[in-house]
Scaffold this motif. Structure first.
Motif, PDB file in Angstrom:
ATOM      1  N   ASP A  13       0.805  -1.232   0.000  1.00 45.68           N
ATOM      2  CA  ASP A  13       0.000   0.000   0.000  1.00 45.68           C
ATOM      3  C   ASP A  13       0.833   1.275   0.000  1.00 45.68           C
ATOM      4  O   ASP A  13       0.582   2.199   0.767  1.00 45.68           O
ATOM      5  CB  ASP A  13      -0.958   0.021   1.196  1.00 45.68           C
ATOM      6  N   LEU A  14       1.835   1.332  -0.864  1.00 49.52           N
ATOM      7  CA  LEU A  14       2.666   2.530  -0.976  1.00 49.52           C
ATOM      8  C   LEU A  14       2.187   3.334  -2.179  1.00 49.52           C
ATOM      9  O   LEU A  14       2.558   3.077  -3.315  1.00 49.52           O
ATOM     10  CB  LEU A  14       4.135   2.152  -1.142  1.00 49.52           C
ATOM     11  N   GLY A  15       1.269   4.266  -1.930  1.00 47.24           N
ATOM     12  CA  GLY A  15       0.755   5.083  -3.013  1.00 47.24           C
ATOM     13  C   GLY A  15      -0.602   5.652  -2.719  1.00 47.24           C
ATOM     14  O   GLY A  15      -1.059   5.675  -1.573  1.00 47.24           O
ATOM     15  N   LEU A  16      -1.261   6.097  -3.781  1.00 48.63           N
ATOM     16  CA  LEU A  16      -2.583   6.688  -3.707  1.00 48.63           C
ATOM     17  C   LEU A  16      -3.586   5.757  -4.377  1.00 48.63           C
ATOM     18  O   LEU A  16      -3.237   4.676  -4.840  1.00 48.63           O
ATOM     19  CB  LEU A  16      -2.577   8.056  -4.398  1.00 48.63           C
ATOM     20  N   THR A  45      17.658  10.190  -1.726  1.00 49.51           N
ATOM     21  CA  THR A  45      16.560   9.943  -2.654  1.00 49.51           C
ATOM     22  C   THR A  45      16.108   8.490  -2.597  1.00 49.51           C
ATOM     23  O   THR A  45      16.874   7.600  -2.232  1.00 49.51           O
ATOM     24  CB  THR A  45      16.964  10.261  -4.110  1.00 49.51           C
ATOM     25  N   VAL A  46      14.872   8.300  -2.973  1.00 50.60           N
ATOM     26  CA  VAL A  46      14.299   6.973  -3.183  1.00 50.60           C
ATOM     27  C   VAL A  46      13.707   6.991  -4.590  1.00 50.60           C
ATOM     28  O   VAL A  46      13.084   7.973  -4.990  1.00 50.60           O
ATOM     29  CB  VAL A  46      13.237   6.612  -2.116  1.00 50.60           C
ATOM     30  N   ALA A  47      13.950   5.919  -5.343  1.00 46.90           N
ATOM     31  CA  ALA A  47      13.448   5.843  -6.717  1.00 46.90           C
ATOM     32  C   ALA A  47      12.921   4.442  -6.972  1.00 46.90           C
ATOM     33  O   ALA A  47      13.389   3.466  -6.371  1.00 46.90           O
ATOM     34  CB  ALA A  47      14.553   6.184  -7.709  1.00 46.90           C
ATOM     35  N   GLY A  48      11.932   4.362  -7.854  1.00 46.75           N
ATOM     36  CA  GLY A  48      11.370   3.061  -8.182  1.00 46.75           C
ATOM     37  C   GLY A  48      10.276   3.165  -9.222  1.00 46.75           C
ATOM     38  O   GLY A  48      10.000   4.234  -9.757  1.00 46.75           O
ATOM     39  N   ARG A  56      -8.298  10.246 -16.268  1.00 45.42           N
ATOM     40  CA  ARG A  56      -9.298  10.662 -17.250  1.00 45.42           C
ATOM     41  C   ARG A  56      -9.832   9.504 -18.080  1.00 45.42           C
ATOM     42  O   ARG A  56     -11.023   9.421 -18.337  1.00 45.42           O
ATOM     43  CB  ARG A  56      -8.706  11.706 -18.197  1.00 45.42           C
ATOM     44  N   CYS A  57      -8.933   8.620 -18.554  1.00 48.33           N
ATOM     45  CA  CYS A  57      -9.382   7.580 -19.484  1.00 48.33           C
ATOM     46  C   CYS A  57      -9.239   6.166 -18.930  1.00 48.33           C
ATOM     47  O   CYS A  57      -9.612   5.202 -19.591  1.00 48.33           O
ATOM     48  CB  CYS A  57      -8.631   7.689 -20.805  1.00 48.33           C
ATOM     49  N   LEU A  58      -8.672   6.021 -17.742  1.00 46.22           N
ATOM     50  CA  LEU A  58      -8.522   4.742 -17.049  1.00 46.22           C
ATOM     51  C   LEU A  58      -7.577   3.766 -17.740  1.00 46.22           C
ATOM     52  O   LEU A  58      -7.568   2.582 -17.409  1.00 46.22           O
ATOM     53  CB  LEU A  58      -9.889   4.081 -16.815  1.00 46.22           C
ATOM     54  N   ARG A  59      -6.759   4.253 -18.679  1.00 47.90           N
ATOM     55  CA  ARG A  59      -5.743   3.386 -19.286  1.00 47.90           C
ATOM     56  C   ARG A  59      -4.633   3.150 -18.273  1.00 47.90           C
ATOM     57  O   ARG A  59      -4.360   3.989 -17.421  1.00 47.90           O
ATOM     58  CB  ARG A  59      -5.167   4.036 -20.533  1.00 47.90           C
ATOM     59  N   PRO A  60      -3.955   1.986 -18.369  1.00 46.54           N
ATOM     60  CA  PRO A  60      -2.860   1.706 -17.433  1.00 46.54           C
ATOM     61  C   PRO A  60      -1.687   2.681 -17.621  1.00 46.54           C
ATOM     62  O   PRO A  60      -1.407   3.112 -18.738  1.00 46.54           O
ATOM     63  CB  PRO A  60      -2.433   0.278 -17.760  1.00 46.54           C
ATOM     64  N   ILE A  61      -1.035   2.983 -16.525  1.00 48.95           N
ATOM     65  CA  ILE A  61       0.141   3.850 -16.526  1.00 48.95           C
ATOM     66  C   ILE A  61       1.284   3.080 -15.880  1.00 48.95           C
ATOM     67  O   ILE A  61       1.109   2.467 -14.823  1.00 48.95           O
ATOM     68  CB  ILE A  61      -0.098   5.139 -15.712  1.00 48.95           C
ATOM     69  N   GLU A  62       2.435   3.112 -16.508  1.00 49.57           N
ATOM     70  CA  GLU A  62       3.665   2.599 -15.914  1.00 49.57           C
ATOM     71  C   GLU A  62       4.714   3.688 -16.063  1.00 49.57           C
ATOM     72  O   GLU A  62       4.902   4.225 -17.155  1.00 49.57           O
ATOM     73  CB  GLU A  62       4.103   1.306 -16.595  1.00 49.57           C
ATOM     74  N   ASP A  63       5.369   4.023 -14.971  1.00 50.77           N
ATOM     75  CA  ASP A  63       6.330   5.115 -14.974  1.00 50.77           C
ATOM     76  C   ASP A  63       7.340   4.867 -13.863  1.00 50.77           C
ATOM     77  O   ASP A  63       7.242   3.883 -13.126  1.00 50.77           O
ATOM     78  CB  ASP A  63       5.592   6.443 -14.756  1.00 50.77           C
ATOM     79  N   ASP A  64       8.297   5.747 -13.729  1.00 48.84           N
ATOM     80  CA  ASP A  64       9.270   5.713 -12.636  1.00 48.84           C
ATOM     81  C   ASP A  64       9.146   7.007 -11.849  1.00 48.84           C
ATOM     82  O   ASP A  64       8.657   8.015 -12.362  1.00 48.84           O
ATOM     83  CB  ASP A  64      10.696   5.582 -13.180  1.00 48.84           C
ATOM     84  N   PHE A  65       9.576   6.987 -10.607  1.00 45.84           N
ATOM     85  CA  PHE A  65       9.538   8.184  -9.772  1.00 45.84           C
ATOM     86  C   PHE A  65      10.854   8.309  -9.027  1.00 45.84           C
ATOM     87  O   PHE A  65      11.630   7.364  -8.904  1.00 45.84           O
ATOM     88  CB  PHE A  65       8.381   8.114  -8.761  1.00 45.84           C
ATOM     89  N   SER A  66      11.081   9.494  -8.523  1.00 49.38           N
ATOM     90  CA  SER A  66      12.202   9.769  -7.635  1.00 49.38           C
ATOM     91  C   SER A  66      11.713  10.789  -6.613  1.00 49.38           C
ATOM     92  O   SER A  66      11.042  11.755  -6.982  1.00 49.38           O
ATOM     93  CB  SER A  66      13.391  10.325  -8.413  1.00 49.38           C
ATOM     94  N   ASP A 105       6.047   8.908   3.432  1.00 47.52           N
ATOM     95  CA  ASP A 105       5.729  10.330   3.292  1.00 47.52           C
ATOM     96  C   ASP A 105       6.339  10.908   2.016  1.00 47.52           C
ATOM     97  O   ASP A 105       5.671  11.611   1.259  1.00 47.52           O
ATOM     98  CB  ASP A 105       6.235  11.126   4.495  1.00 47.52           C
ATOM     99  N   ALA A 106       7.616  10.606   1.762  1.00 44.69           N
ATOM    100  CA  ALA A 106       8.296  11.151   0.587  1.00 44.69           C
ATOM    101  C   ALA A 106       7.650  10.665  -0.703  1.00 44.69           C
ATOM    102  O   ALA A 106       7.403  11.454  -1.617  1.00 44.69           O
ATOM    103  CB  ALA A 106       9.773  10.768   0.621  1.00 44.69           C
ATOM    104  N   VAL A 107       7.351   9.384  -0.777  1.00 40.89           N
ATOM    105  CA  VAL A 107       6.781   8.822  -2.009  1.00 40.89           C
ATOM    106  C   VAL A 107       5.371   9.337  -2.244  1.00 40.89           C
ATOM    107  O   VAL A 107       5.030   9.782  -3.340  1.00 40.89           O
ATOM    108  CB  VAL A 107       6.810   7.281  -1.976  1.00 40.89           C
ATOM    109  N   VAL A 108       4.520   9.303  -1.231  1.00 44.26           N
ATOM    110  CA  VAL A 108       3.131   9.717  -1.405  1.00 44.26           C
ATOM    111  C   VAL A 108       3.039  11.194  -1.789  1.00 44.26           C
ATOM    112  O   VAL A 108       2.245  11.567  -2.652  1.00 44.26           O
ATOM    113  CB  VAL A 108       2.297   9.396  -0.149  1.00 44.26           C
ATOM    114  N   PHE A 109       3.867  12.045  -1.197  1.00 44.86           N
ATOM    115  CA  PHE A 109       3.835  13.467  -1.551  1.00 44.86           C
ATOM    116  C   PHE A 109       4.387  13.724  -2.950  1.00 44.86           C
ATOM    117  O   PHE A 109       4.071  14.735  -3.568  1.00 44.86           O
ATOM    118  CB  PHE A 109       4.574  14.320  -0.529  1.00 44.86           C
ATOM    119  N   ALA A 110       5.202  12.814  -3.480  1.00 44.48           N
ATOM    120  CA  ALA A 110       5.761  12.985  -4.824  1.00 44.48           C
ATOM    121  C   ALA A 110       4.814  12.505  -5.920  1.00 44.48           C
ATOM    122  O   ALA A 110       5.003  12.836  -7.091  1.00 44.48           O
ATOM    123  CB  ALA A 110       7.085  12.226  -4.925  1.00 44.48           C
TER     124      ALA A 110
END
Length: 160
Positions: A13-16, A45-48, A56-66, A105-110
């Protein structure tokens, strides 16, 4: 100062609601731990990876964050520990640091609250639910005012 680079599995449960880090995926930590008078200051930093769906369109999203982490962990019996509530500042426990709350906290706010598959995503048609990208230019759902519905039958018969 001590540098630390590590890859750890992502917690549950790391996210929104619409986007988050898949549980168990690799999170790359690049941290520096600095001893200060009141405790240990952790920065870095933390990245993943991210997975979710477009808002808007409910299509899947795959991306990276930092995301950046900056957190103080107080020594036992320090002035910081005595003058702050337990949930305000992290605490060292037997020379160990629990990074998970700071990481969450860092990930959710990003993360974006309303993630998009692309900036110009047109979304879905509010009537039929089809993707606007896949619909013809002249797509519409003609709404007839119920008070004029009887007259529309007259115009339909004259067009024929």
């Amino acid at each position: 100062m001590r540098a630390l680079e590590r890859t750890v599995p992502a917690p549950e449960d790391l996210g929104l609601e619409l986007i988050g880090v898949p549980a168990g995926s690799d999170l790359h930590l690049d941290l520096e731990m600095t001893s200060v008078s009141e405790g240990v200051f952790v920065s870095g930093t933390v990245a993943g990876p991210l997975q979710g769906e477009c808002g808007r369109c409910l299509r899947p999203i795959e991306d990276d964050f930092s995301a950046r982490i900056r957190e103080l962990y107080a020594y036992p019996e320090s002035a910081t520990e005595e003058t702050t509530d337990e949930d305000e500042v992290g605490r060292l426990q037997d020379d160990l640091i629990d990074l998970e709350p700071a990481l969450r906290d860092a990930v959710v706010f990003a993360l974006p609250v309303n993630p998009l598959c692309r900036p110009d995503c047109p979304g879905l048609c509010s009537e039929c639910g089809a993707h606007w990208d896949e619909l013809p230019e002249d797509h519409s759902h003609r709404q007839i005012d119920p008070r004029w519905a009887g007259l529309s039958k007259l115009t339909a018969s004259t067009e024929e």
